[in-house]
Design a protein around this motif. Structure first.
Motif, PDB file in Angstrom:
ATOM      1  N   CYS A   8      -7.113  16.664   3.930  1.00  0.00           N
ATOM      2  CA  CYS A   8      -8.031  17.768   3.637  1.00  0.00           C
ATOM      3  C   CYS A   8      -8.115  18.034   2.139  1.00  0.00           C
ATOM      4  O   CYS A   8      -9.190  18.289   1.612  1.00  0.00           O
ATOM      5  CB  CYS A   8      -7.602  19.034   4.381  1.00  0.00           C
ATOM      6  SG  CYS A   8      -7.782  18.894   6.168  1.00  0.00           S
ATOM      7  N   ARG A   9      -6.992  17.960   1.456  1.00  0.00           N
ATOM      8  CA  ARG A   9      -6.994  18.178   0.005  1.00  0.00           C
ATOM      9  C   ARG A   9      -7.805  17.102  -0.702  1.00  0.00           C
ATOM     10  O   ARG A   9      -8.571  17.382  -1.627  1.00  0.00           O
ATOM     11  CB  ARG A   9      -5.567  18.223  -0.530  1.00  0.00           C
ATOM     12  CG  ARG A   9      -4.870  19.514  -0.260  1.00  0.00           C
ATOM     13  CD  ARG A   9      -3.519  19.603  -0.987  1.00  0.00           C
ATOM     14  NE  ARG A   9      -2.732  20.620  -0.338  1.00  0.00           N
ATOM     15  CZ  ARG A   9      -1.782  20.383   0.575  1.00  0.00           C
ATOM     16  NH1 ARG A   9      -1.466  19.160   0.914  1.00  0.00           N
ATOM     17  NH2 ARG A   9      -1.131  21.375   1.135  1.00  0.00           N
ATOM     18  N   ARG A  10      -7.636  15.848  -0.265  1.00  0.00           N
ATOM     19  CA  ARG A  10      -8.399  14.759  -0.886  1.00  0.00           C
ATOM     20  C   ARG A  10      -9.892  14.930  -0.621  1.00  0.00           C
ATOM     21  O   ARG A  10     -10.713  14.725  -1.507  1.00  0.00           O
ATOM     22  CB  ARG A  10      -7.904  13.407  -0.368  1.00  0.00           C
ATOM     23  CG  ARG A  10      -6.551  13.009  -0.941  1.00  0.00           C
ATOM     24  CD  ARG A  10      -6.180  11.582  -0.592  1.00  0.00           C
ATOM     25  NE  ARG A  10      -6.087  11.322   0.842  1.00  0.00           N
ATOM     26  CZ  ARG A  10      -5.022  11.596   1.597  1.00  0.00           C
ATOM     27  NH1 ARG A  10      -3.950  12.137   1.052  1.00  0.00           N
ATOM     28  NH2 ARG A  10      -5.018  11.323   2.881  1.00  0.00           N
ATOM     29  N   ALA A  11     -10.252  15.321   0.586  1.00  0.00           N
ATOM     30  CA  ALA A  11     -11.661  15.541   0.914  1.00  0.00           C
ATOM     31  C   ALA A  11     -12.227  16.692   0.086  1.00  0.00           C
ATOM     32  O   ALA A  11     -13.357  16.612  -0.414  1.00  0.00           O
ATOM     33  CB  ALA A  11     -11.822  15.829   2.409  1.00  0.00           C
ATOM     34  N   LEU A  20     -11.769  24.899  -0.894  1.00  0.00           N
ATOM     35  CA  LEU A  20     -10.969  25.132   0.294  1.00  0.00           C
ATOM     36  C   LEU A  20      -9.561  25.534  -0.103  1.00  0.00           C
ATOM     37  O   LEU A  20      -9.002  24.996  -1.056  1.00  0.00           O
ATOM     38  CB  LEU A  20     -10.872  23.869   1.161  1.00  0.00           C
ATOM     39  CG  LEU A  20     -12.146  23.343   1.771  1.00  0.00           C
ATOM     40  CD1 LEU A  20     -11.859  22.030   2.478  1.00  0.00           C
ATOM     41  CD2 LEU A  20     -12.736  24.348   2.726  1.00  0.00           C
ATOM     42  N   GLU A  21      -9.025  26.460   0.630  1.00  0.00           N
ATOM     43  CA  GLU A  21      -7.623  26.811   0.455  1.00  0.00           C
ATOM     44  C   GLU A  21      -6.961  26.618   1.807  1.00  0.00           C
ATOM     45  O   GLU A  21      -7.334  27.266   2.780  1.00  0.00           O
ATOM     46  CB  GLU A  21      -7.488  28.262   0.015  1.00  0.00           C
ATOM     47  CG  GLU A  21      -6.056  28.653  -0.251  1.00  0.00           C
ATOM     48  CD  GLU A  21      -5.935  30.086  -0.726  1.00  0.00           C
ATOM     49  OE1 GLU A  21      -4.859  30.662  -0.499  1.00  0.00           O
ATOM     50  OE2 GLU A  21      -6.889  30.621  -1.302  1.00  0.00           O
TER      51      GLU A  21
END
Length: 87
Positions: A8-11, A20-21
């Motif tokens: 999710c962080r990479r996306a 996003l957090e």
């Protein structure tokens, strides 16, 4: 496939328009989601609805966040204190 926090962080890093957090689901939200899902099943709810919606509702309820949904009636039943935004 269930996305991992790293995925999710990479996306999110690839997206220039979305911030996003990621937050871990607090233990009280797990318990609230489980209780709500059991209540849903006892009322005859089918498993097709899925547990993820209950995790989302419980997380918002525990954190005190409003929830944007198109299924306000179900969230009102299982999370009565949850502030809902329903278009």
């Amino acid at each position: 496939m269930i996305p991992t926090p790293g995925h999710c962080r990479r996306a999110a890093a690839r997206s220039h328009t979305t911030a996003l957090e990621l937050r871990e689901l607090p233990r009280p939200a797990f318990l609230l989601a489980a209780r709500a899902f059991v209540q849903y099943c006892r009322r005859g709810g089918g498993k097709q609805q899925g547990l993820p919606d209950f995790f989302i509702g419980a997380h918002a309820a525990v954190e005190g966040w409003p929830l944007l949904t198109r299924d306000a009636s179900r969230f009102r039943i299982y999370f009565p204190t949850l502030e809902l935004i329903a278009p």
